[in-house]
Design a protein around this motif. Structure first.
Motif, mmCIF file in Angstrom:
data_model
loop_
_atom_site.group_PDB
_atom_site.id
_atom_site.type_symbol
_atom_site.label_atom_id
_atom_site.label_comp_id
_atom_site.label_asym_id
_atom_site.label_seq_id
_atom_site.Cartn_x
_atom_site.Cartn_y
_atom_site.Cartn_z
ATOM 1 N N ASP A 104 0.890 -1.155 -0.181
ATOM 2 C CA ASP A 104 -0.328 -0.311 0.138
ATOM 3 C C ASP A 104 0.585 1.293 0.112
ATOM 4 O OD1 ASP A 104 1.067 0.091 2.692
ATOM 5 O OD2 ASP A 104 -0.528 -1.435 3.447
ATOM 6 N N THR A 113 2.864 1.930 3.504
ATOM 7 C CA THR A 113 4.388 1.229 3.094
ATOM 8 C C THR A 113 5.285 1.635 1.878
ATOM 9 O OG1 THR A 113 2.954 -0.690 4.103
ATOM 10 C CG2 THR A 113 4.954 -1.032 3.102
ATOM 11 N N CYS A 134 3.075 -0.051 19.157
ATOM 12 C CA CYS A 134 2.929 1.498 18.052
ATOM 13 C C CYS A 134 2.383 2.707 18.597
ATOM 14 C CB CYS A 134 1.008 1.027 17.497
ATOM 15 S SG CYS A 134 0.710 -0.632 16.759
ATOM 16 N N ARG A 144 -4.808 3.715 14.050
ATOM 17 C CA ARG A 144 -6.087 4.648 13.253
ATOM 18 C C ARG A 144 -7.375 3.355 13.763
ATOM 19 N NH1 ARG A 144 -5.532 5.396 7.116
ATOM 20 N NH2 ARG A 144 -3.956 6.155 7.850
ATOM 21 N N GLU A 145 -6.810 2.386 14.119
ATOM 22 C CA GLU A 145 -8.238 1.292 13.931
ATOM 23 C C GLU A 145 -8.286 1.451 15.658
ATOM 24 O OE1 GLU A 145 -6.498 -2.403 13.197
ATOM 25 O OE2 GLU A 145 -7.251 -2.282 10.647
ATOM 26 N N ALA A 183 4.150 0.974 8.831
ATOM 27 C CA ALA A 183 2.556 1.077 8.562
ATOM 28 C C ALA A 183 1.296 0.212 9.179
ATOM 29 C CB ALA A 183 3.022 0.544 7.050
ATOM 30 N N LEU A 184 2.115 -0.815 9.744
ATOM 31 C CA LEU A 184 0.676 -1.859 10.094
ATOM 32 C C LEU A 184 0.595 -1.290 11.428
ATOM 33 C CD1 LEU A 184 2.069 -5.704 9.504
ATOM 34 C CD2 LEU A 184 -0.515 -4.173 8.551
ATOM 35 N N ARG A 206 -1.930 1.531 10.947
ATOM 36 C CA ARG A 206 -3.154 0.990 10.576
ATOM 37 C C ARG A 206 -3.509 0.755 12.365
ATOM 38 N NH1 ARG A 206 -3.558 -3.168 6.742
ATOM 39 N NH2 ARG A 206 -2.869 -2.096 5.695
ATOM 40 N N ARG A 207 -3.177 0.447 13.009
ATOM 41 C CA ARG A 207 -3.715 -0.472 13.802
ATOM 42 C C ARG A 207 -3.720 1.323 15.215
ATOM 43 N NH1 ARG A 207 -3.418 -4.911 15.172
ATOM 44 N NH2 ARG A 207 -2.313 -7.434 13.830
#
Length: 536
Positions: free
Chosen positions: A129, A132, A381, A363-364, A356-357, A360-361
């Motif tokens: 993505d 990344t 994170c 944000r989640e 990047a993960l 994402r975490r």
């Protein structure tokens, strides 16, 4: 955009000692550059004269059998440097009196660095993505030792580019459940042939490729592997005319150079080792203490998320395999991370995936807190994100002219690594224009240690400020009575005698180059030094 930024950041520090140049000081002339640029200019001029006809037997014999040609390395990396020299020497002034413009040739490595950033960015964008891709490009740009090598007219950056092109193309097509097509296999093999035409590190790739293919595709790997091998060997042979002149003998000579070569010494953990006797853990330790800490933390985060894709497993194998090879007993290893810089792009991609993960975490967790185990993931994170952003914005080590001597925060950077017994400076990159401007004209300087018989002559003739000032460099013969006067000490600890690592009693310190509290070079006056002899 990323590629342009990478080129500008690398090219901003390529001035090795120009006269009256507006470019800020970069690394001084290093040992390999004089050979690489000289050969690159020779080959670029030959291509300019003959064009495609250089790949014909008559012209090939004229060019590649001449006394001026050196066959110690394949031609592609040197041609890149030579072409960069021919295209930019008119633009980069200040090299008056020198036969070749080292600074101009260094733009070739900067260009290879920019292309590499583009390649990594596009690979990550297509397979993962945008976050990344951005994180991988930024991680590579801000690796101090990596961008430091991109400012030198050596073969390292072009080799990493060729390695990455071969590895990432393979990762794109050979990690699927179906085998690659014939065209894809031939194309990947041609890229391996290009790597073989750049530097000998290309011989590391076939075991990795064969092992992965047979494990992942089983019997279906035979056909594409055969095509990969044949196309790679064909490209390597056809595009290096020197091999044609006497195929069996020249192949034997080239492969034999890996074992029949001058012994280099390594300073590691406070001890001096011959290159073939360095402890097996050297490549792993050097990687661990030179890669930025935030990248290492991102790798840890990627490992914690065990759902790795097949393409990531291959990139992990491509990262570990060169380290394993250089850890094998009897394998020569020297000069810090230089020989295994090829692992850095795949390592940066894996680190970018972890970063990047993490984003994402976070944000989640903000949008859907009920679905994310905050207690397990969110603190780590957040920590990685804060450290990465803070180090990237605040750290300026990648801008230093001495970036190839950088260590990370894990060992306390340069000062901590020196206390640990690591090498201070394995090349003479500390002798740039900022150093030479303090030297008076017509000065004769003794130098120790001298790593190669042509090292001092190259500095005299290829560093413009040295040539203009008529500075004469003489190897120090460790005769404390006969050779008194200005003594330049290069702090390559593997070769510098212990008795010269500190200023002798009675000697006067004239100039000292330090980076992060560690001495890289000293100029002292030994006229009144109180020494009778110099012990080993």
């Amino acid at each position: 955009m990323m590629s342009a930024a990478a080129f500008v950041l690398a090219a901003s520090r390529i001035n090795h000692g120009l006269i009256d140049s507006r470019l800020p000081a970069g690394p001084g002339l290093t040992l390999d550059e004089s050979f690489n640029v000289g050969q690159g200019v020779y080959l670029a001029e030959a291509i300019g004269r003959h064009g495609p006809m250089i790949l014909t037997p008559t012209v090939a014999k004229e060019v590649f059998a001449a006394r001026d040609y050196l066959s110690d390395h394949p031609p592609v990396g040197r041609i890149l440097l030579g072409m960069a020299h021919q295209m930019t020497a008119w633009l980069i002034g200040g090299a008056d009196g020198c036969s070749i413009n080292i600074t101009a040739a260094r733009t070739g490595s900067c260009f290879a660095f920019a292309v590499l950033i583009f390649l990594v960015f596009e690979f990550c964008r297509r397979h993962f993505d945008q976050p990344t891709a951005t994180a991988a490009a930024v991680a590579l740009i801000f690796m101090p030792q990596f961008i430091g090598h991109a400012r030198l007219a050596t073969l390292e950056t072009s080799t990493v580019l060729a390695w990455s092109a071969a590895v990432l193309a393979f990762a794109s097509w050979w990690t699927r459940t179906t085998p690659p097509t014939n065209r894809q296999a031939i194309f990947c093999g041609a890229l391996w042939g290009g790597l073989m035409l750049t530097k000998m590190q290309g011989i590391l790739l076939p075991p990795l490729i064969a092992g992965w293919s047979l494990y992942h595709l089983r019997i279906r790997a035979i056909r594409p592997l055969l095509l990969w091998t044949l196309s790679g060997l064909f490209v390597a042979f056809v595009c290096w005319p020197w091999l044609w002149l006497d195929p069996m003998e020249h192949i034997r000579q080239y492969l034999g150079r890996a074992s029949d070569r001058q012994t280099l010494y390594v300073w590691y953990l406070g001890e001096r080792f011959a290159d073939k006797l360095v402890p097996w853990h050297f490549p792993f330790v050097m990687t661990l203490i030179t890669v930025p800490v935030y990248a290492l933390l991102s790798l840890v985060m990627r490992a914690m998320n065990r759902q790795m894709q097949t393409i990531e497993w291959f990139l992990l194998a491509a990262t570990l395999w060169p380290l394993i090879v250089f850890a094998l007993p009897g394998t020569p290893v020297y000069d810090g991370t230089r020989l295994f810089l090829c692992i850095m792009p795949s390592l940066a991609i894996l680190a970018a995936r972890g970063f990047a993960l993490s984003i994402r975490r976070i944000r989640e967790a903000r949008l859907h807190p009920e679905t994310v185990p905050v207690g397990r993931w969110l603190p780590a994170c957040l920590l990685i994100t804060v450290i990465a952003l803070a180090k990237t914005t605040a750290d300026r080590s990648w801008l230093s002219p001495y970036a190839i001597n950088e260590y990370n925060d894990l060992v306390g950077r340069g000062r901590g690594a020196w206390r640990l017994g690591m090498e201070s400076c394995y090349w003479s990159d500390s002798l740039n224009g900022d150093f030479w401007k303090h030297i008076a004209e017509d000065t004769t300087i003794f130098v120790a240690p001298v790593s190669h018989q042509f090292q001092l002559n190259a500095i005299e003739s290829l560093v413009p400020v040295v040539a203009r000032k008529n500075i004469h460099l003489v190897p120090f013969e460790y005769d404390s009575q006969r050779q008194r006067g200005p003594l330049l000490l290069l702090h390559r600890l593997a070769d510098l005698r212990r008795s010269l690592r500190e200023v002798p009693p009675g000697a006067e310190l004239l100039i000292e180059v330090q980076y992060d509290g560690v001495v890289l070079a000293r100029l002292i006056d030994t006229t009144h030094a109180e020494w009778d002899e110099l012990p080993e």
